[in-house]
Design a protein around this motif. Structure first.
Motif, mmCIF file in Angstrom:
data_model
loop_
_atom_site.group_PDB
_atom_site.id
_atom_site.type_symbol
_atom_site.label_atom_id
_atom_site.label_comp_id
_atom_site.label_asym_id
_atom_site.label_seq_id
_atom_site.Cartn_x
_atom_site.Cartn_y
_atom_site.Cartn_z
ATOM 1 N N ASP A 3 39.416 49.383 30.647
ATOM 2 C CA ASP A 3 40.326 50.346 31.262
ATOM 3 C C ASP A 3 39.797 51.766 31.085
ATOM 4 N N ARG B 78 36.805 52.337 33.485
ATOM 5 C CA ARG B 78 37.273 52.510 34.866
ATOM 6 C C ARG B 78 37.920 53.878 35.053
ATOM 7 N N THR C 93 44.173 46.179 34.670
ATOM 8 C CA THR C 93 42.750 46.160 34.328
ATOM 9 C C THR C 93 42.144 44.800 34.627
#
Length: 377
Positions: free
Chosen positions: A365, A368, A22
């Motif tokens: 994270d 995404r 990340t």
């Protein structure tokens, strides 16, 4: 809930693989209109969509119009439960109910069209036959009294959430809600909520209430929590608001320190559930654009305290507002700096601190992943 150790203790169950895969988000993701619209589609339209707590309407006939939904929706309790109804008359689209109150039926003030508490049209004056014009109703899911309009089911998303029994609204009542307009991106609000790195630097009152070096992080697929210990030097204070809160709490509890300083949790993408001594708070973010976020804050207290110990209620809300204003100033600085880089066509990201910023790592994270983006630092 596991109490943090009395000495310095920083515990986190964040997957170490998250840190390696990340990276902080590009500055364009905070400012680009097209990216914002994609977030609304992939993160919010598909989310659990919190609508309110059932304690807002505790008795049959109780209603509350929802200003953060532009008053187009209203929570109404009937004898079977709570309904989320359209607050717009089916005849000439007048707003039906204002604020909070109690009714036997919902009556339009313009032409007296009358609906029952389920939204079914009961009567339309001077019509030979009552039109088939019920108020649109949204199905709700209930998690610990929190009501969600879907499409995600919070009972599935929070099935493995370990603090369920600690967020217990039994015996609590709704006190009030406030609506704040924030001139920055919703992710910047969450980044500050989900990191402990700034507490000692930015919160003189809060950092003498909690023990910022004594905390525990916990993470699931769509949630996280932070438990902060209480400062055993609580009698030392630098903030007038937190001093009043401290004195009110210690007076009510005969000098006993609370078990924790606070417990902060989030249900992604935007619902924060907060525990404080003798208080529970729900804070919900509603993105309005890349540069604008609405924050809806709801305050709940044990019935006895809400009715008879107003000094605790008022001191808690003043302390909460103090820390919120400090956070808002930080968020504005983040947004200003990113905007300056974005306008210049530049980008920049710094390293994460773990474990202080583990919540931010988890958030980035998750974003995404949900947005279909991956990037390894």
């Amino acid at each position: 809930m596991n109490a943090p150790d009395s000495k310095v203790s920083r515990r986190s169950n964040l997957d170490p693989a998250l840190i390696s895969r990340t990276a902080p988000l590009p500055v364009a993701w905070y400012l680009d209109r097209a990216w914002y619209e994609r977030e609304m589609l992939l993160l919010f339209d598909r989310g659990p969509n919190y609508a309110g707590h059932e304690l807002m309407v505790p008795q049959p006939g109780d209603y509350i119009s929802l200003p953060w939904m532009d008053d187009r929706k209203v929570l109404v309790r009937d004898p079977r439960g709570v309904n989320l109804l359209s607050n717009v008359c089916r005849h000439r689209q007048a707003r039906l109910l204002d604020g909070r109150g109690r009714v036997r039926n919902i009556v339009c003030p313009v032409h007296r069209w009358t609906y029952d508490l389920d939204g079914r049209l009961l009567g339309a004056p001077d019509f030979d036959q009552t039109p088939q014009c019920s108020l649109p109703s949204t199905r709700l899911s209930n998690w610990r009294g929190l009501l969600f309009a879907g499409p995600r089911d919070p009972n599935v998303d929070l099935a493995d959430f370990p603090l369920q029994d600690d967020y217990n609204w039994s015996g609590y009542v709704f006190d009030r809600s406030i609506v704040e307009e924030c001139p920055f991106n919703w992710k910047e609000f969450l980044e500050i909520f989900l990191e402990l790195y700034h507490v000692e630097a930015a919160h003189p009152g809060l950092q003498n209430w909690v023990d910022a070096a004594n905390y525990e992080w916990g993470f699931g697929d769509r949630w996280s929590y932070q438990i902060l210990g209480v400062n055993d030097q609580l009698r030392v204070q630098t903030s007038a608001n937190y001093e009043k809160y401290r004195d009110a709490i210690l007076r009510y509890s005969d000098g006993r320190l609370p078990r924790y300083g606070t417990v902060w949790s989030i249900v992604y993408p935007n619902v924060m559930i907060e525990w404080y001594p003798f208080a529970l708070v729900i804070s919900t973010l509603i993105p309005r654009g890349p540069d604008h976020t609405t924050n809806v804050v709801e305050f709940y207290y044990p019935e006895e305290i809400q009715a008879f110990e107003r000094q605790i209620v008022e001191a808690h809300q003043a302390s909460y507002a103090e820390s919120g204003a400090e956070d808002a100033r930080i968020c504005a600085r983040l947004h200003d700096g990113r905007r300056a880089l974005w306008l210049a066509g530049e980008d920049d990201v710094g390293p994460y601190h773990t474990p202080h910023e583990d919540g931010m790592i988890h958030l980035h994270d998750w974003i995404r992943r949900e947005m279909g983006q991956r990037r390894t630092p």
